[in-house]
Design a protein around this motif. Structure first.
Motif, short mmCIF file in Angstrom:
data_model
loop_
_atom_site.label_atom_id
_atom_site.label_comp_id
_atom_site.label_asym_id
_atom_site.label_seq_id
_atom_site.Cartn_x
_atom_site.Cartn_y
_atom_site.Cartn_z
N THR A 163 0.83 -1.21 0.00
CA THR A 163 0.00 0.00 0.00
C THR A 163 0.86 1.26 0.00
N ALA A 164 2.06 1.18 0.55
CA ALA A 164 2.92 2.36 0.65
C ALA A 164 3.36 2.87 -0.71
N ASP A 165 3.61 1.98 -1.66
CA ASP A 165 4.06 2.41 -2.98
C ASP A 165 3.06 3.38 -3.60
N ALA A 166 1.78 2.98 -3.60
CA ALA A 166 0.74 3.85 -4.15
C ALA A 166 0.57 5.09 -3.29
N ALA A 167 0.69 4.95 -1.97
CA ALA A 167 0.49 6.08 -1.07
C ALA A 167 1.55 7.16 -1.29
N TYR A 168 2.81 6.76 -1.45
CA TYR A 168 3.86 7.75 -1.71
C TYR A 168 3.63 8.46 -3.03
N ALA A 169 3.20 7.70 -4.04
CA ALA A 169 2.91 8.31 -5.34
C ALA A 169 1.74 9.29 -5.23
N LEU A 170 0.72 8.93 -4.47
CA LEU A 170 -0.42 9.83 -4.28
C LEU A 170 -0.01 11.08 -3.51
N ALA A 171 0.90 10.93 -2.56
CA ALA A 171 1.39 12.10 -1.81
C ALA A 171 2.12 13.06 -2.74
N VAL A 172 2.94 12.53 -3.63
CA VAL A 172 3.63 13.38 -4.61
C VAL A 172 2.61 14.07 -5.51
N SER A 173 1.58 13.33 -5.93
CA SER A 173 0.57 13.93 -6.80
C SER A 173 -0.21 15.03 -6.09
N ALA A 174 -0.45 14.88 -4.78
CA ALA A 174 -1.17 15.91 -4.02
C ALA A 174 -0.33 17.18 -3.91
N VAL A 175 0.97 17.02 -3.71
CA VAL A 175 1.85 18.19 -3.61
C VAL A 175 1.95 18.90 -4.97
N THR A 176 2.06 18.14 -6.04
CA THR A 176 2.10 18.77 -7.36
C THR A 176 0.78 19.46 -7.68
N GLU A 177 -0.31 18.93 -7.15
CA GLU A 177 -1.61 19.58 -7.36
C GLU A 177 -1.68 20.90 -6.60
N LEU A 178 -1.08 20.97 -5.42
CA LEU A 178 -0.99 22.23 -4.68
C LEU A 178 -0.25 23.28 -5.50
N ALA A 179 0.85 22.87 -6.12
CA ALA A 179 1.62 23.80 -6.96
C ALA A 179 0.81 24.23 -8.17
N ARG A 180 0.13 23.28 -8.78
CA ARG A 180 -0.65 23.58 -9.99
C ARG A 180 -1.80 24.54 -9.71
N ARG A 181 -2.33 24.49 -8.50
CA ARG A 181 -3.48 25.34 -8.15
C ARG A 181 -3.09 26.78 -7.88
N ASN A 182 -1.80 27.06 -7.75
CA ASN A 182 -1.36 28.44 -7.57
C ASN A 182 -1.06 29.06 -8.93
N PRO A 183 -1.38 30.34 -9.14
CA PRO A 183 -1.11 30.98 -10.44
C PRO A 183 0.34 30.87 -10.90
N THR A 184 1.28 30.76 -9.96
CA THR A 184 2.69 30.66 -10.35
C THR A 184 3.07 29.25 -10.79
N GLY A 185 2.22 28.28 -10.48
CA GLY A 185 2.53 26.89 -10.80
C GLY A 185 3.64 26.31 -9.96
N THR A 186 3.92 26.94 -8.81
CA THR A 186 5.00 26.49 -7.93
C THR A 186 4.50 26.40 -6.49
N LEU A 187 5.37 25.87 -5.63
CA LEU A 187 5.08 25.84 -4.19
C LEU A 187 5.63 27.06 -3.48
N ASN A 188 6.29 27.94 -4.20
CA ASN A 188 6.95 29.07 -3.55
C ASN A 188 6.04 29.89 -2.64
N PRO A 189 4.85 30.32 -3.11
CA PRO A 189 3.99 31.12 -2.23
C PRO A 189 3.54 30.35 -0.98
N LEU A 190 3.23 29.06 -1.16
CA LEU A 190 2.78 28.25 -0.03
C LEU A 190 3.89 28.12 1.01
N LEU A 191 5.10 27.78 0.55
CA LEU A 191 6.20 27.59 1.49
C LEU A 191 6.63 28.90 2.13
N ALA A 192 6.49 30.00 1.41
CA ALA A 192 6.82 31.31 1.99
C ALA A 192 5.89 31.61 3.16
#
Length: 287
Positions: A163-192
């Motif tokens: 189950t961990a293999d899919a879970a780690y992949a889903l975690a990466v996909s969730a983080v990339t979705e956070l970046a995609r949802r920002n107008p900059t397409g990055t995590l910079n504003p969130l991490l700031a």
């Protein structure tokens, strides 16, 4: 006297601890760990003082972490102790080390609590573990639409190896979705905002315009859309289907051949090898 106990060697700001058989590898990894790295959303950062313990195998890792590391785990980071424990028998040690260093960099920059799925997803993204998304494309659980909620994803990350293999992949996909949802397409504003001390949920809302509940729904919808049956077939699932079809046809052909052979045998009697042959007419010409 043959040395069998681990020893420590200082490499810059990294203290490398290893058993004799892993000493040279530990020194190489320590030099790698001490280099400044540009982390997504965090910029260039020096790792600072840390301890890298290279253990021989899973048994030693379990012993040193008092069972905190899963039995299938290749490494574990302890940000508060500025320590990384890494299995010498693991695959692609450089990338595994980068994953664990990403944990240290994130926790060094962000003092507020972040969910486990974000912690692991960020480390996977920062380490360039894009093949995890490739594994996700071939995961039948995801294809069937069984996308967990983010709270359940935290539990799956500490579950079994399957189950961990899919879970780690889903975690990466969730983080990339956070970046995609920002107008900059990055995590910079969130991490700031997180570096500034903002609560995680508030930081997500400020940088994506979505509450956590709404983000979860949007992420699940995007994941189902991206990893559909069609993408599963394209990614390799089609070869599995084709192989099953070929095996089924081959089995059907063998069964049909057995029936035909049995039908051809009806009415035929094979004479014993020692049975006399037919008598020949002595007046008949033989060529």
């Amino acid at each position: 006297m043959l040395q069998t106990e681990p020893s420590a060697v200082q490499v810059g700001q990294v203290t490398a601890v290893a058993w004799p058989a892993q000493r040279s590898l530990a020194l190489e990894l320590a030099r790698e760990a001490g280099q400044p790295v540009e982390w997504p959303g965090l910029g260039w950062r020096s790792p600072g003082a840390l301890r890298l313990i290279l253990v021989p195998d899973a048994r030693r890792l379990d012993s040193l972490t008092s069972g905190r590391a899963p039995h299938w785990g290749a490494a574990i980071a302890l940000p508060d102790a500025r320590t990384i424990l890494l299995r010498a028998d693991g695959a692609d040690l450089s990338r595994t080390l980068r994953h664990e260093l990403a944990h240290l960099a994130l926790h060094q920059a962000v003092s507020v609590r972040v969910p486990l799925w974000f912690d692991e997803g960020y480390a996977g993204w920062a380490a360039g573990e894009w093949d995890r998304l490739g594994e996700l494309e071939l995961n039948l659980t995801v294809v069937r639409g069984s996308i967990p909620d983010l709270r359940s994803l935290d539990g799956a990350l500490r579950g079994s190896a399957s189950t961990a293999d899919a879970a780690y992949a889903l975690a990466v996909s969730a983080v990339t979705e956070l970046a995609r949802r920002n107008p900059t397409g990055t995590l910079n504003p969130l991490l700031a905002r997180l570096e500034g001390g903002a609560d995680f949920d508030a930081a997500v809302r400020a940088t994506t315009g979505l509450t956590m509940d709404r983000f979860e729904e949007e992420w699940q919808r995007a994941t189902r859309r991206r990893y559909s049956v069609g993408t599963w077939l394209i990614a390799g699932g089609g070869w599995l289907v084709l192989a099953l079809v070929v095996l089924s046809l081959r089995r059907f052909r063998r069964r049909a051949d057995r029936v035909r052979r049995a039908a051809l045998d009806v009415g035929w009697e094979v004479a014993p090898e020692d049975a006399p042959g037919p008598e020949l007419d002595p007046t008949q010409e033989r060529w």
